[in-house]
Scaffold this active site. Structure first.
Site, PDB file in Angstrom:
ATOM      1  N   SER A   1      -1.357   0.225   7.808  1.00 58.76           N
ATOM      2  CA  SER A   1      -1.790  -0.563   8.975  1.00 58.76           C
ATOM      3  C   SER A   1      -1.251  -1.985   8.890  1.00 58.76           C
ATOM      4  O   SER A   1      -0.902  -2.590   9.908  1.00 58.76           O
ATOM      5  CB  SER A   1      -3.323  -0.595   9.034  1.00 58.76           C
ATOM      6  OG  SER A   1      -3.825   0.698   9.221  1.00 58.76           O
TER       7      SER A   1
ATOM      8  N   HIS B   1      -3.489   8.313   8.674  1.00 59.84           N
ATOM      9  CA  HIS B   1      -4.933   8.532   8.851  1.00 59.84           C
ATOM     10  C   HIS B   1      -5.185   9.872   9.552  1.00 59.84           C
ATOM     11  O   HIS B   1      -6.069  10.642   9.154  1.00 59.84           O
ATOM     12  CB  HIS B   1      -5.543   7.417   9.710  1.00 59.84           C
ATOM     13  CG  HIS B   1      -5.525   6.051   9.087  1.00 59.84           C
ATOM     14  ND1 HIS B   1      -5.152   4.913   9.776  1.00 59.84           N
ATOM     15  CD2 HIS B   1      -5.842   5.626   7.836  1.00 59.84           C
ATOM     16  CE1 HIS B   1      -5.255   3.858   8.984  1.00 59.84           C
ATOM     17  NE2 HIS B   1      -5.663   4.263   7.800  1.00 59.84           N
TER      18      HIS B   1
ATOM     19  N   LYS C   1     -16.159 -11.248   8.900  1.00 62.24           N
ATOM     20  CA  LYS C   1     -14.703 -11.257   8.682  1.00 62.24           C
ATOM     21  C   LYS C   1     -14.028 -10.607   9.894  1.00 62.24           C
ATOM     22  O   LYS C   1     -13.990  -9.379  10.007  1.00 62.24           O
ATOM     23  CB  LYS C   1     -14.381 -10.473   7.392  1.00 62.24           C
ATOM     24  CG  LYS C   1     -12.950 -10.628   6.943  1.00 62.24           C
ATOM     25  CD  LYS C   1     -12.771  -9.903   5.608  1.00 62.24           C
ATOM     26  CE  LYS C   1     -11.356  -9.385   5.482  1.00 62.24           C
ATOM     27  NZ  LYS C   1     -11.241  -8.044   5.028  1.00 62.24           N
TER      28      LYS C   1
ATOM     29  N   ARG D   1      -2.072   6.330  -1.357  1.00 63.98           N
ATOM     30  CA  ARG D   1      -0.617   6.480  -1.133  1.00 63.98           C
ATOM     31  C   ARG D   1       0.163   6.193  -2.409  1.00 63.98           C
ATOM     32  O   ARG D   1       1.179   6.797  -2.687  1.00 63.98           O
ATOM     33  CB  ARG D   1      -0.147   5.478  -0.065  1.00 63.98           C
ATOM     34  CG  ARG D   1      -0.458   5.852   1.341  1.00 63.98           C
ATOM     35  CD  ARG D   1      -0.115   4.699   2.235  1.00 63.98           C
ATOM     36  NE  ARG D   1      -0.861   3.530   1.835  1.00 63.98           N
ATOM     37  CZ  ARG D   1      -1.657   2.842   2.618  1.00 63.98           C
ATOM     38  NH1 ARG D   1      -1.786   3.174   3.869  1.00 63.98           N
ATOM     39  NH2 ARG D   1      -2.312   1.803   2.182  1.00 63.98           N
TER      40      ARG D   1
END
Ligand code: PNS
Length: 160
Positions: free
Chosen positions: A129, A17, A41, A92
């Site tokens: 992540s 990031h 959420k 990615r």
């Protein structure tokens, strides 16, 4: 070129990031990082406030070029609210690419805003992540640095 908007979950913010943020600042001069906050959420590990704070700590070297804000709802609405010229995203893998292509085309069809897709340096390409969270949850160690020091410390604290 005007301000650009970089949305994401950033749970947690990592070196991939940061690589994108630094590239985007070099390109646009000014970047607003939007931390997705979905009250319905709960986040995987860090709250939206914690995520935003860790990004601020990780980008202090970029000074006023970077601003971090939380947002909920549509990315295009958050981008419009700051009159962003572009949305910044990254991919990615080829599957990331396909997802990003669909989102970019949807957002363009809906509002006309374009998405600029950036690629991290190869040494950061594998970082996600999700896997950072899994290693932290199981107290797994990594010999390669994958996140800014403040994030690594916050992960260790959260899972101690
Ligand atoms: O870091 P992530 O989880 O890959 O970020 C994904 C995010 C938050 C950028 C994406 O899910 C998103 O844009 N969410 C906001 C809802 C939205 O705009 N949906 C329509 C997409 S075309």
């Amino acid at each position: 070129m005007g301000v650009a908007f970089y949305p994401g979950s950033f749970d947690p913010f990592h070196l991939g990031h940061l690589d994108i943020v630094e590239q985007a600042v070099g390109m646009f001069g000014e970047l607003v990082i939007g931390v997705m906050h979905n009250p319905a959420k709960p986040s995987g590990m860090f709250t939206a406030d914690e995520r935003a704070d860790l990004i601020r700590q990780s980008t202090t070297h970029l000074g006023k070029a970077v601003c971090v804000e939380k947002f909920s709802g549509l990315t295009v609405d958050a981008a419009a609210s700051i009159t962003a010229s572009f949305i910044v995203k990254s991919a990615r893998t080829t599957s990331d690419f396909e997802t990003e292509q669909q989102m970019a085309q949807t957002n363009r069809a809906a509002t006309g805003i374009d998405t600029v897709l950036l690629f991290s340096s190869p040494e950061h390409q594998f970082i996600t992540s999700t896997y950072i969270r899994q290693f932290a949850q199981h107290k797994g160690t990594m010999r390669t640095k994958v996140a800014p020091q403040c994030v690594l410390e916050a992960l260790a604290k959260k899972n101690s």
